[in-house]
Design a protein around this motif. Sequence first.
Motif, PDB file in Angstrom:
ATOM      1  N   ASP A 161      15.016   2.320  -4.852  1.00 19.51           N
ATOM      2  CA  ASP A 161      16.225   2.947  -5.382  1.00 19.51           C
ATOM      3  C   ASP A 161      16.123   3.130  -6.887  1.00 19.51           C
ATOM      4  OD1 ASP A 161      17.134   2.933  -2.824  1.00 19.51           O
ATOM      5  OD2 ASP A 161      18.341   1.105  -3.048  1.00 19.51           O
ATOM      6  N   GLU A 162      15.568   2.098  -7.593  1.00 17.15           N
ATOM      7  CA  GLU A 162      15.429   2.212  -9.046  1.00 17.15           C
ATOM      8  C   GLU A 162      14.479   3.352  -9.406  1.00 17.15           C
ATOM      9  OE1 GLU A 162      14.238  -1.481 -10.581  1.00 17.15           O
ATOM     10  OE2 GLU A 162      16.054  -2.555 -10.011  1.00 17.15           O
ATOM     11  N   ASP A 163      13.390   3.496  -8.620  1.00 18.56           N
ATOM     12  CA  ASP A 163      12.443   4.569  -8.912  1.00 18.56           C
ATOM     13  C   ASP A 163      13.073   5.937  -8.669  1.00 18.56           C
ATOM     14  OD1 ASP A 163      10.645   2.688  -9.575  1.00 18.56           O
ATOM     15  OD2 ASP A 163       9.596   2.684  -7.632  1.00 18.56           O
ATOM     16  N   ASP A 164      13.923   6.010  -7.613  1.00 24.94           N
ATOM     17  CA  ASP A 164      14.585   7.287  -7.349  1.00 24.94           C
ATOM     18  C   ASP A 164      15.539   7.664  -8.474  1.00 24.94           C
ATOM     19  OD1 ASP A 164      13.207   7.387  -5.028  1.00 24.94           O
ATOM     20  OD2 ASP A 164      14.838   6.546  -3.789  1.00 24.94           O
ATOM     21  N   ILE A 165      16.193   6.678  -9.083  1.00 22.11           N
ATOM     22  CA  ILE A 165      17.112   6.955 -10.192  1.00 22.11           C
ATOM     23  C   ILE A 165      16.352   7.416 -11.422  1.00 22.11           C
ATOM     24  CG2 ILE A 165      18.776   5.900 -11.769  1.00 22.11           C
ATOM     25  CD1 ILE A 165      19.594   4.062  -9.444  1.00 22.11           C
ATOM     26  N   ALA A 166      15.187   6.806 -11.660  1.00 21.90           N
ATOM     27  CA  ALA A 166      14.448   7.148 -12.872  1.00 21.90           C
ATOM     28  C   ALA A 166      13.603   8.403 -12.712  1.00 21.90           C
ATOM     29  CB  ALA A 166      13.545   5.980 -13.271  1.00 21.90           C
ATOM     30  N   GLU A 167      13.486   8.930 -11.492  1.00 21.47           N
ATOM     31  CA  GLU A 167      12.608  10.067 -11.269  1.00 21.47           C
ATOM     32  C   GLU A 167      13.014  11.335 -12.014  1.00 21.47           C
ATOM     33  OE1 GLU A 167      12.025  10.773  -7.198  1.00 21.47           O
ATOM     34  OE2 GLU A 167      10.678  12.468  -7.471  1.00 21.47           O
ATOM     35  N   PRO A 168      14.315  11.713 -12.118  1.00 23.30           N
ATOM     36  CA  PRO A 168      14.656  12.971 -12.795  1.00 23.30           C
ATOM     37  C   PRO A 168      14.282  13.008 -14.262  1.00 23.30           C
ATOM     38  CG  PRO A 168      16.460  12.212 -11.425  1.00 23.30           C
ATOM     39  CD  PRO A 168      15.492  11.113 -11.489  1.00 23.30           C
ATOM     40  N   LYS A 173       0.822  -1.196   0.000  1.00 19.12           N
ATOM     41  CA  LYS A 173       0.000   0.000   0.000  1.00 19.12           C
ATOM     42  C   LYS A 173       0.861   1.251   0.000  1.00 19.12           C
ATOM     43  CE  LYS A 173      -3.760   2.145   2.554  1.00 19.12           C
ATOM     44  NZ  LYS A 173      -4.651   2.023   3.739  1.00 19.12           N
ATOM     45  N   LYS A 174       1.939   1.247   0.767  1.00 18.38           N
ATOM     46  CA  LYS A 174       2.846   2.391   0.806  1.00 18.38           C
ATOM     47  C   LYS A 174       3.518   2.579  -0.538  1.00 18.38           C
ATOM     48  CE  LYS A 174       6.848   4.205   3.339  1.00 18.38           C
ATOM     49  NZ  LYS A 174       7.842   3.941   4.388  1.00 18.38           N
ATOM     50  N   LYS A 175       3.923   1.457  -1.173  1.00 19.78           N
ATOM     51  CA  LYS A 175       4.581   1.527  -2.479  1.00 19.78           C
ATOM     52  C   LYS A 175       3.640   2.120  -3.533  1.00 19.78           C
ATOM     53  CE  LYS A 175       8.179   0.553  -5.012  1.00 19.78           C
ATOM     54  NZ  LYS A 175       7.703   0.491  -6.327  1.00 19.78           N
ATOM     55  N   ASP A 176       2.349   1.685  -3.473  1.00 12.40           N
ATOM     56  CA  ASP A 176       1.382   2.213  -4.434  1.00 12.40           C
ATOM     57  C   ASP A 176       1.171   3.704  -4.228  1.00 12.40           C
ATOM     58  OD1 ASP A 176      -0.721  -0.765  -4.318  1.00 12.40           O
ATOM     59  OD2 ASP A 176       1.145  -0.318  -5.411  1.00 12.40           O
ATOM     60  N   GLU A 177       1.176   4.145  -2.971  1.00 12.29           N
ATOM     61  CA  GLU A 177       0.999   5.574  -2.689  1.00 12.29           C
ATOM     62  C   GLU A 177       2.167   6.390  -3.225  1.00 12.29           C
ATOM     63  OE1 GLU A 177      -1.112   8.799  -1.272  1.00 12.29           O
ATOM     64  OE2 GLU A 177      -1.672   6.694  -1.446  1.00 12.29           O
ATOM     65  N   LYS A 204       4.471   9.932  -7.596  1.00 12.80           N
ATOM     66  CA  LYS A 204       5.446  10.134  -8.664  1.00 12.80           C
ATOM     67  C   LYS A 204       4.759  10.369 -10.002  1.00 12.80           C
ATOM     68  CE  LYS A 204       9.044   7.372  -6.422  1.00 12.80           C
ATOM     69  NZ  LYS A 204       9.856   6.151  -6.491  1.00 12.80           N
ATOM     70  N   GLU A 205       3.682   9.607 -10.256  1.00 11.24           N
ATOM     71  CA  GLU A 205       2.965   9.780 -11.515  1.00 11.24           C
ATOM     72  C   GLU A 205       2.332  11.166 -11.594  1.00 11.24           C
ATOM     73  OE1 GLU A 205       1.694   5.120 -12.316  1.00 11.24           O
ATOM     74  OE2 GLU A 205       0.208   6.605 -11.737  1.00 11.24           O
ATOM     75  N   GLU A 206       1.804  11.645 -10.461  1.00 10.15           N
ATOM     76  CA  GLU A 206       1.206  12.980 -10.473  1.00 10.15           C
ATOM     77  C   GLU A 206       2.258  14.055 -10.750  1.00 10.15           C
ATOM     78  OE1 GLU A 206      -2.383  12.093  -7.247  1.00 10.15           O
ATOM     79  OE2 GLU A 206      -0.677  13.403  -6.756  1.00 10.15           O
ATOM     80  N   SER A 207       3.476  13.888 -10.173  1.00 14.29           N
ATOM     81  CA  SER A 207       4.534  14.869 -10.438  1.00 14.29           C
ATOM     82  C   SER A 207       4.974  14.827 -11.904  1.00 14.29           C
ATOM     83  CB  SER A 207       5.724  14.601  -9.515  1.00 14.29           C
ATOM     84  OG  SER A 207       6.264  13.325  -9.775  1.00 14.29           O
TER      85      SER A 207
END
Length: 598
Positions: free
Chosen positions: A140-147, A23-27, A32-35
């Motif tokens: 960690d992978e999501d943090d790398i792909a965020e920029p 649930k936390k991961k989905d939140e 991230k999708e909204e940003s």
Amino acid sequence: MSDRKAELEAKKKRLQEIRDLKKKKDEDKRKKEESIKATTAAVTLSESELERKRREADELLRGILPEVSSADSTSVNAASPNKSQIKKTNDETAAQQFSSPKRKLKLGMSSVNLAGFPPKELVTYAKETQTPVEDKEQDDEDDIAEPVVQQPEPEEPQPEEKEEEPEVVKELTSDEKQQIVNSSDFLSFFDRASRVMERALFEESDIFMDYTGEERDREGDKDASAKLSLNRQFFDDRWSKHRVVSSLDWSNQYPELLVASYNNNEESPHEPDGVALIWNMKFKKTTPEYIFHCQSPVMSASFARFHPNLVVGGTYSGQIVLWDNRSYKRTPVQRTPLSAAAHTHPVYCVSVLGTQNAHNLISVSTDGKMCSWNLDMLSQPQDSMELQHKQSKPVAVTCMDFPTNDVNNFVVGSEEGAVYNASRHGSKAGINEVFEGHQGPVTGIDCNHVQGQIDFSHLFLTSSFDWTIKLWSTKQQKLVYSFEDNSDYIYDVMWSPIHPALFASVDSMGRLDVWNLNNDTEVPSARVTLDAQPAINRVRWAHSGYQIAAGDADGRIWIYDVGESFATPRMDEWSRFVRTLTDIKANAADMEADSLMR
């Protein structure tokens, strides 16, 4: 069984933790999708602004280019072919820029999409590998792909992949199915479930009763409502109101029938002084099955053993009366005479003893006389005996009981507080032993009638006005144990007919207590208190051992169901009761030794 329950609880806790992480991961994913959507919207807005400026420039060029081309064609057409060619090239270029700006924008967006999506395509989820460590790696992978500014792919709902994976069920082969069917776990489950379903289809009682004893709590149910639950109550506005229940008795031939005797109604002097009502537990009717009465308050009543149609009553005047439900009149069909040969004081005890072919009615009253009667002729007693201890005054008997399968020896309680052991026949006819311990009149007495691996018929209980219940043994002339949990008069006590260590008692505070001596000897195992707390005068176990009848001073009879797990004895109850008695005697000896040393 407890290990299995602990394992299930651990698995449930682990599953809850995994769900919380999911649930936390989905939140986080949603944020991230909204940003990303907000960033994409900003980029789209800037691109639309650039396109607008290009259109304005193209319109200005379109207004200027025709004039320049006409001047050039008239003045320097032949001399400057290169300029004309350059102008044509510029016109084509401008027209191309004006006519197809969207195609260039699409190519630009396509290149951005190709550059940004590959990292997310590598993300996969599996139920077997969903652990906190891998969740951290995924973060960690999501943090790398965020920029990377990119358009989110609408056809990649990752949470749906998690929900779809458990739906894939492996098809078992025939050999695997046969192996499961033949396994001991499945056979045990199927055997248990089939019995439960069979009970559910045909019975209305507790279908989850486990007779193997594996799931039964050895200390019994901790919830008193599971041990004692109110079934129903009997009361009649005319015949029960303003009368006190003086005795109760269950029928041996018809276990659903209960006879109750009542004293006089002071509010209605024209009504009969004595009443005996027969109530039926089988049906839900609220009126008595039979109504009997006489001109003297009925102090005791009992079904005539071996005669299912007869009811015997002992009256305050000393008469013994006999009712017959086959008769159309409610008055007695027989009664004893008021003479010195019979009783002249209230009769508190009547009982039919013997066998089918040889039985007698035994009665005893506070005049100290015990009489033996033939039910076919109540004009005079067949035999009578004065109950006296060491040639003293007659014993004022208030209660009496015979041990199991014994028609000669019996025990009685008296108004003076003494308890006596006596015999009807033989060289020791009369009172033989005295048990002293009560400081008030004895109100109830009952022998242990449970038959099982060990004989406890020598044990009997007494209740008294001195607020105590006492345990005695005919093998010893001293007190075995005293129960002192009550704080008021105790009116009656009775052993369970099926459990060797279980008994019930009632007091003047409206409390019904059930004791299990194998669990605790200090406090009762179950207790209920009647509404308005009327004094409860009598208590009687049903022959089945699963119901208790209690009669109060307001004329009401309360029927309580006793839980099966509480009332049903296990195989080791008899041996446990022996150990309990041994411990009681050892503690009593230690206390006696301490008192002597002091």
